[in-house]
Every structure is written in C-alpha cells, then in structure tokens.
Design a protein around this motif. Structure first.
Motif, mmCIF file in Angstrom:
data_model
loop_
_atom_site.group_PDB
_atom_site.id
_atom_site.type_symbol
_atom_site.label_atom_id
_atom_site.label_comp_id
_atom_site.label_asym_id
_atom_site.label_seq_id
_atom_site.Cartn_x
_atom_site.Cartn_y
_atom_site.Cartn_z
ATOM 1 N N ALA A 43 8.818 -7.193 1.454
ATOM 2 C CA ALA A 43 9.200 -5.774 1.426
ATOM 3 C C ALA A 43 9.484 -5.330 -0.010
ATOM 4 C CB ALA A 43 10.420 -5.535 2.313
ATOM 5 N N HIS A 44 10.135 -6.197 -0.781
ATOM 6 C CA HIS A 44 10.431 -5.858 -2.179
ATOM 7 C C HIS A 44 9.137 -5.711 -2.975
ATOM 8 C CE1 HIS A 44 12.612 -5.470 -5.866
ATOM 9 N NE2 HIS A 44 12.056 -6.552 -6.376
ATOM 10 N N CYS A 45 8.179 -6.585 -2.741
ATOM 11 C CA CYS A 45 6.878 -6.482 -3.421
ATOM 12 C C CYS A 45 6.209 -5.147 -3.115
ATOM 13 C CB CYS A 45 5.952 -7.623 -2.989
ATOM 14 S SG CYS A 45 6.370 -9.230 -3.668
ATOM 15 N N LYS A 46 6.259 -4.757 -1.853
ATOM 16 C CA LYS A 46 5.664 -3.477 -1.466
ATOM 17 C C LYS A 46 6.356 -2.313 -2.172
ATOM 18 C CE LYS A 46 3.879 -4.776 3.049
ATOM 19 N NZ LYS A 46 3.946 -4.542 4.505
ATOM 20 N N GLU A 47 7.683 -2.397 -2.290
ATOM 21 C CA GLU A 47 8.435 -1.343 -2.993
ATOM 22 C C GLU A 47 8.020 -1.256 -4.458
ATOM 23 O OE1 GLU A 47 12.680 -1.827 -2.633
ATOM 24 O OE2 GLU A 47 12.491 -2.261 -0.491
ATOM 25 N N VAL A 48 7.909 -2.402 -5.104
ATOM 26 C CA VAL A 48 7.531 -2.434 -6.523
ATOM 27 C C VAL A 48 6.155 -1.825 -6.709
ATOM 28 C CG1 VAL A 48 6.938 -3.972 -8.445
ATOM 29 C CG2 VAL A 48 9.008 -4.400 -7.105
ATOM 30 N N ILE A 49 5.213 -2.208 -5.860
ATOM 31 C CA ILE A 49 3.850 -1.671 -5.960
ATOM 32 C C ILE A 49 3.856 -0.164 -5.728
ATOM 33 C CG2 ILE A 49 1.573 -1.662 -4.859
ATOM 34 C CD1 ILE A 49 2.021 -4.719 -4.395
ATOM 35 N N LYS A 50 4.639 0.267 -4.747
ATOM 36 C CA LYS A 50 4.717 1.693 -4.445
ATOM 37 C C LYS A 50 5.295 2.468 -5.625
ATOM 38 C CE LYS A 50 6.416 4.864 -0.926
ATOM 39 N NZ LYS A 50 7.187 4.990 0.317
ATOM 40 N N GLU A 51 6.372 1.957 -6.227
ATOM 41 C CA GLU A 51 7.005 2.627 -7.369
ATOM 42 C C GLU A 51 6.073 2.700 -8.574
ATOM 43 O OE1 GLU A 51 10.641 0.555 -8.139
ATOM 44 O OE2 GLU A 51 11.497 1.123 -6.209
ATOM 45 N N TRP A 58 -2.848 3.922 -1.487
ATOM 46 C CA TRP A 58 -2.514 2.495 -1.541
ATOM 47 C C TRP A 58 -3.555 1.667 -2.291
ATOM 48 C CZ3 TRP A 58 -5.651 -1.255 0.400
ATOM 49 C CH2 TRP A 58 -6.615 -0.873 1.323
ATOM 50 N N TRP A 59 -4.846 1.983 -2.148
ATOM 51 C CA TRP A 59 -5.879 1.177 -2.802
ATOM 52 C C TRP A 59 -5.893 1.380 -4.320
ATOM 53 C CZ3 TRP A 59 -6.901 5.375 0.297
ATOM 54 C CH2 TRP A 59 -7.522 6.459 -0.313
ATOM 55 N N ARG A 60 -5.364 2.499 -4.788
ATOM 56 C CA ARG A 60 -5.289 2.756 -6.232
ATOM 57 C C ARG A 60 -4.023 2.153 -6.839
ATOM 58 N NH1 ARG A 60 -9.169 5.623 -9.212
ATOM 59 N NH2 ARG A 60 -7.378 5.714 -10.530
ATOM 60 N N ARG A 61 -2.963 2.022 -6.023
ATOM 61 C CA ARG A 61 -1.711 1.454 -6.527
ATOM 62 C C ARG A 61 -1.922 0.044 -7.032
ATOM 63 N NH1 ARG A 61 1.749 3.202 -1.370
ATOM 64 N NH2 ARG A 61 1.640 5.426 -1.737
#
Length: 104
Positions: A43-51, A58-61
């Motif tokens: 979940a933390h990894c997803k947050e970092v990628i999102k930020e 999502w594919w550009r992040r």
C-alpha cells in the motif's frame, strides 16, 4: 578486513553451509506475511507511485518513478514496520544457531 567483518563473514558462511540462512529467510517471509507487513508495504508503494505521478493515469505514473526511487523511499518505512516480536524471534534463532556452532 577487520575482525568484525571477518566474524560476520564466517557466521554468514556457516549459515549458508548449513542451510540455516534459507530457513531464516523463509521464517521471516512467513512472519511478515502473517502480520500484514507485506500488505502495508504494498500500500505504501502504491501511495509513493501515486504521489510522484499525481494527476497522471496509472500507466504514466510508472514512468515517473524508478525502482531505485521506490526502494530509497520505501526501505526506511519497511524496516520501521517490522514488528518487534518478529525481530526478537529472528534474533533468538540466530543466537541459538551461534550457540550450537560455538566453534566460530
């Protein structure tokens, strides 16, 4: 190589030779999954990628976050999330191993 480094190398070699290193790694994996650590870190990894890619699809992040960036940002959090009980159990197993192989 200083004495501490030599001792660490000897212990690591003995752990590898006896197969204990792999057993300890498997125990750690199982305990981390059991306590929810893996899910928290995911979940933390997803947050970092999102930020890092705020406002992008999502594919550009993923283009804006390298693996090195992610590892650098997530590692401290990952270490902090390991429960003390898991650390203590692993340390006790290592101490027991060392006591049984005192010739090191």
């Amino acid at each position: 190589m200083n004495k501490d480094a030599q001792m660490r190398a000897a212990i690591n070699q003995k752990l590898i030779e006896t197969g204990e290193r792999e057993r300890l790694k498997e125990l750690l994996r199982a305990k981390l999954i059991e306590c929810g650590w893996k899910d928290q870190l995911k979940a933390h990894c997803k947050e970092v990628i999102k930020e890092k890619g705020l406002g992008l699809p999502w594919w550009r992040r993923l283009e804006h976050v390298t693996v090195d960036d992610l590892v650098a940002e997530v590692t401290p959090k990952g270490r902090a999330l390991v429960p003390d009980g898991v650390k203590k159990e692993l340390l006790q197993r290592i101490r027991t191993f060392l006591a049984q192989h005192a010739s090191l």
